[in-house]
Design a protein around this motif. Sequence first.
Motif, PDB file in Angstrom:
ATOM      1  N   LEU A   1      61.884 -23.359  95.176  1.00  0.00           N
ATOM      2  CA  LEU A   1      62.422 -23.973  96.384  1.00  0.00           C
ATOM      3  C   LEU A   1      61.598 -23.589  97.608  1.00  0.00           C
ATOM      4  O   LEU A   1      61.330 -24.431  98.476  1.00  0.00           O
ATOM      5  N   ALA A   2      61.189 -22.315  97.668  1.00  0.00           N
ATOM      6  CA  ALA A   2      60.383 -21.854  98.806  1.00  0.00           C
ATOM      7  C   ALA A   2      59.038 -22.573  98.836  1.00  0.00           C
ATOM      8  O   ALA A   2      58.571 -23.007  99.905  1.00  0.00           O
ATOM      9  N   MET A   3      58.403 -22.721  97.678  1.00  0.00           N
ATOM     10  CA  MET A   3      57.122 -23.425  97.608  1.00  0.00           C
ATOM     11  C   MET A   3      57.282 -24.892  98.020  1.00  0.00           C
ATOM     12  O   MET A   3      56.456 -25.447  98.745  1.00  0.00           O
ATOM     13  N   HIS A   4      58.347 -25.517  97.540  1.00  0.00           N
ATOM     14  CA  HIS A   4      58.582 -26.926  97.853  1.00  0.00           C
ATOM     15  C   HIS A   4      58.828 -27.119  99.348  1.00  0.00           C
ATOM     16  O   HIS A   4      58.242 -28.009  99.979  1.00  0.00           O
ATOM     17  N   LYS A   5      59.687 -26.279  99.922  1.00  0.00           N
ATOM     18  CA  LYS A   5      60.003 -26.393 101.346  1.00  0.00           C
ATOM     19  C   LYS A   5      58.787 -26.070 102.210  1.00  0.00           C
ATOM     20  O   LYS A   5      58.530 -26.737 103.219  1.00  0.00           O
ATOM     21  N   THR A   6      58.039 -25.041 101.808  1.00  0.00           N
ATOM     22  CA  THR A   6      56.843 -24.670 102.576  1.00  0.00           C
ATOM     23  C   THR A   6      55.838 -25.813 102.589  1.00  0.00           C
ATOM     24  O   THR A   6      55.265 -26.151 103.639  1.00  0.00           O
ATOM     25  N   HIS A   7      55.615 -26.412 101.422  1.00  0.00           N
ATOM     26  CA  HIS A   7      54.687 -27.545 101.332  1.00  0.00           C
ATOM     27  C   HIS A   7      55.167 -28.694 102.213  1.00  0.00           C
ATOM     28  O   HIS A   7      54.355 -29.328 102.923  1.00  0.00           O
ATOM     29  N   HIS A   8      56.475 -28.971 102.198  1.00  0.00           N
ATOM     30  CA  HIS A   8      57.031 -30.073 102.981  1.00  0.00           C
ATOM     31  C   HIS A   8      56.845 -29.835 104.478  1.00  0.00           C
ATOM     32  O   HIS A   8      56.371 -30.719 105.207  1.00  0.00           O
ATOM     33  N   TYR A   9      57.183 -28.622 104.926  1.00  0.00           N
ATOM     34  CA  TYR A   9      57.110 -28.348 106.359  1.00  0.00           C
ATOM     35  C   TYR A   9      55.668 -28.217 106.850  1.00  0.00           C
ATOM     36  O   TYR A   9      55.349 -28.591 107.984  1.00  0.00           O
ATOM     37  N   LEU A  10      54.791 -27.689 105.999  1.00  0.00           N
ATOM     38  CA  LEU A  10      53.393 -27.606 106.396  1.00  0.00           C
ATOM     39  C   LEU A  10      52.786 -28.994 106.572  1.00  0.00           C
ATOM     40  O   LEU A  10      52.002 -29.236 107.498  1.00  0.00           O
TER      41      LEU A  10
ATOM     42  N   VAL B   1      68.554  -6.760  79.164  1.00  0.00           N
ATOM     43  CA  VAL B   1      67.591  -7.859  79.027  1.00  0.00           C
ATOM     44  C   VAL B   1      68.220  -9.175  79.496  1.00  0.00           C
ATOM     45  O   VAL B   1      67.577  -9.982  80.184  1.00  0.00           O
ATOM     46  N   ILE B   2      69.499  -9.367  79.139  1.00  0.00           N
ATOM     47  CA  ILE B   2      70.195 -10.592  79.573  1.00  0.00           C
ATOM     48  C   ILE B   2      70.281 -10.635  81.103  1.00  0.00           C
ATOM     49  O   ILE B   2      70.021 -11.663  81.731  1.00  0.00           O
ATOM     50  N   GLY B   3      70.629  -9.495  81.705  1.00  0.00           N
ATOM     51  CA  GLY B   3      70.714  -9.432  83.162  1.00  0.00           C
ATOM     52  C   GLY B   3      69.368  -9.650  83.825  1.00  0.00           C
ATOM     53  O   GLY B   3      69.257 -10.375  84.820  1.00  0.00           O
ATOM     54  N   LEU B   4      68.330  -9.035  83.243  1.00  0.00           N
ATOM     55  CA  LEU B   4      66.980  -9.217  83.782  1.00  0.00           C
ATOM     56  C   LEU B   4      66.545 -10.673  83.676  1.00  0.00           C
ATOM     57  O   LEU B   4      65.932 -11.215  84.607  1.00  0.00           O
ATOM     58  N   SER B   5      66.874 -11.312  82.573  1.00  0.00           N
ATOM     59  CA  SER B   5      66.512 -12.721  82.390  1.00  0.00           C
ATOM     60  C   SER B   5      67.184 -13.599  83.439  1.00  0.00           C
ATOM     61  O   SER B   5      66.560 -14.508  84.004  1.00  0.00           O
ATOM     62  N   ALA B   6      68.464 -13.322  83.697  1.00  0.00           N
ATOM     63  CA  ALA B   6      69.195 -14.102  84.700  1.00  0.00           C
ATOM     64  C   ALA B   6      68.586 -13.906  86.089  1.00  0.00           C
ATOM     65  O   ALA B   6      68.424 -14.868  86.856  1.00  0.00           O
ATOM     66  N   LEU B   7      68.230 -12.656  86.417  1.00  0.00           N
ATOM     67  CA  LEU B   7      67.624 -12.375  87.721  1.00  0.00           C
ATOM     68  C   LEU B   7      66.255 -13.038  87.853  1.00  0.00           C
ATOM     69  O   LEU B   7      65.907 -13.568  88.918  1.00  0.00           O
ATOM     70  N   CYS B   8      65.478 -13.012  86.768  1.00  0.00           N
ATOM     71  CA  CYS B   8      64.165 -13.665  86.794  1.00  0.00           C
ATOM     72  C   CYS B   8      64.310 -15.186  86.965  1.00  0.00           C
ATOM     73  O   CYS B   8      63.524 -15.814  87.699  1.00  0.00           O
ATOM     74  N   ALA B   9      65.315 -15.757  86.292  1.00  0.00           N
ATOM     75  CA  ALA B   9      65.546 -17.195  86.445  1.00  0.00           C
ATOM     76  C   ALA B   9      65.938 -17.528  87.880  1.00  0.00           C
ATOM     77  O   ALA B   9      65.459 -18.511  88.464  1.00  0.00           O
ATOM     78  N   LEU B  10      66.798 -16.694  88.467  1.00  0.00           N
ATOM     79  CA  LEU B  10      67.212 -16.900  89.861  1.00  0.00           C
ATOM     80  C   LEU B  10      66.019 -16.783  90.811  1.00  0.00           C
ATOM     81  O   LEU B  10      65.844 -17.597  91.725  1.00  0.00           O
ATOM     82  N   LEU B  11      65.183 -15.767  90.574  1.00  0.00           N
ATOM     83  CA  LEU B  11      63.994 -15.585  91.401  1.00  0.00           C
ATOM     84  C   LEU B  11      63.037 -16.770  91.263  1.00  0.00           C
ATOM     85  O   LEU B  11      62.428 -17.211  92.246  1.00  0.00           O
ATOM     86  N   SER B  12      62.924 -17.309  90.066  1.00  0.00           N
ATOM     87  CA  SER B  12      62.059 -18.476  89.842  1.00  0.00           C
ATOM     88  C   SER B  12      62.555 -19.682  90.624  1.00  0.00           C
ATOM     89  O   SER B  12      61.765 -20.426  91.221  1.00  0.00           O
TER      90      SER B  12
END
Length: 283
Positions: free
Chosen positions: A249-258, A233-244
């Motif tokens: 960042l992807a949403m922010h960059k996509t919005h900026h470049y669009l 569960v701890i590992g899954l939480s860390a991976l989910c936080a990293l994915l978030s």
Amino acid sequence: MRGRNMWKIKEWFLHYKEAIRVSLLALFRWTLLAVCTGVLCGGIGTLFHLAVEWVTEQRTEHVWLLWLLPAAGIAITALYKATGCVGKGTNDVLRAVQDGSSVTPWLVPAIFLGTVLTHLCGGSAGREGAALQLGGTIGSQIGGLFRLDEKDQHILSMCGMSAVFAALFGTPLTATFFAMEVISIGVIYYAGLVPCIISSLTAYGVSVFFGAEPVRFSLTHVPSPTIGSIFQVIGLSALCALLSIVFCLAMHKTHHYLQKWIPNGYLRAFCGGAAIILLTLLL
């Protein structure tokens, strides 16, 4: 001895009489404000909940609605321009709550209609952000109507957020702490605990009265906790936080470049809708 004790109690009561009176008045005042906010936000949140459910059913039954997504994007862009809400979102509402600045009331119909139209045509729009925007804006407007100071208006905005969230998801306790935590990361405004929970419970009662079904998840099998499962569960939480983080960042960059590559808002909305249709067909 009994007479002496009664005298001490009387002396204590007289000493704290003013403090007790002020506290009771504050409790009555905040209960009234929280209930009013809960009723209004609960009604709007319930209407929003039922509207999203209905358009989702329509989209499921009529798959061809997906082809209208580019047109929906153009309509939503026009709506935001007409209401003066272009660029306004959850961060702006949170910032307004933090620094006490005003929030335009036009954000309520803009986010309501924009989210419903997005769901109708198969777009991706979460309800959590909409709940914060709707509730925060309504709470801010109520606070301005009653001419509350910055601190009280801050609390009333949290009441609005928790109320709409409770009406949408049927989770008044979660809605209370979510609204208290989301304002500032790492800080919980305990001063808003009682007003927020009263507002949440009121809104939840309104949603139940009008037949809005709470969001429920059934767990068929819950394994017994072990040392290994705890670390999993701890590992899954860390991976989910990293994915978030990567997703944000992807949403922010996509919005900026669009915005940089396609400065015209209507064209950007049309291209976004077309891209979603293409990805849906490919997947």
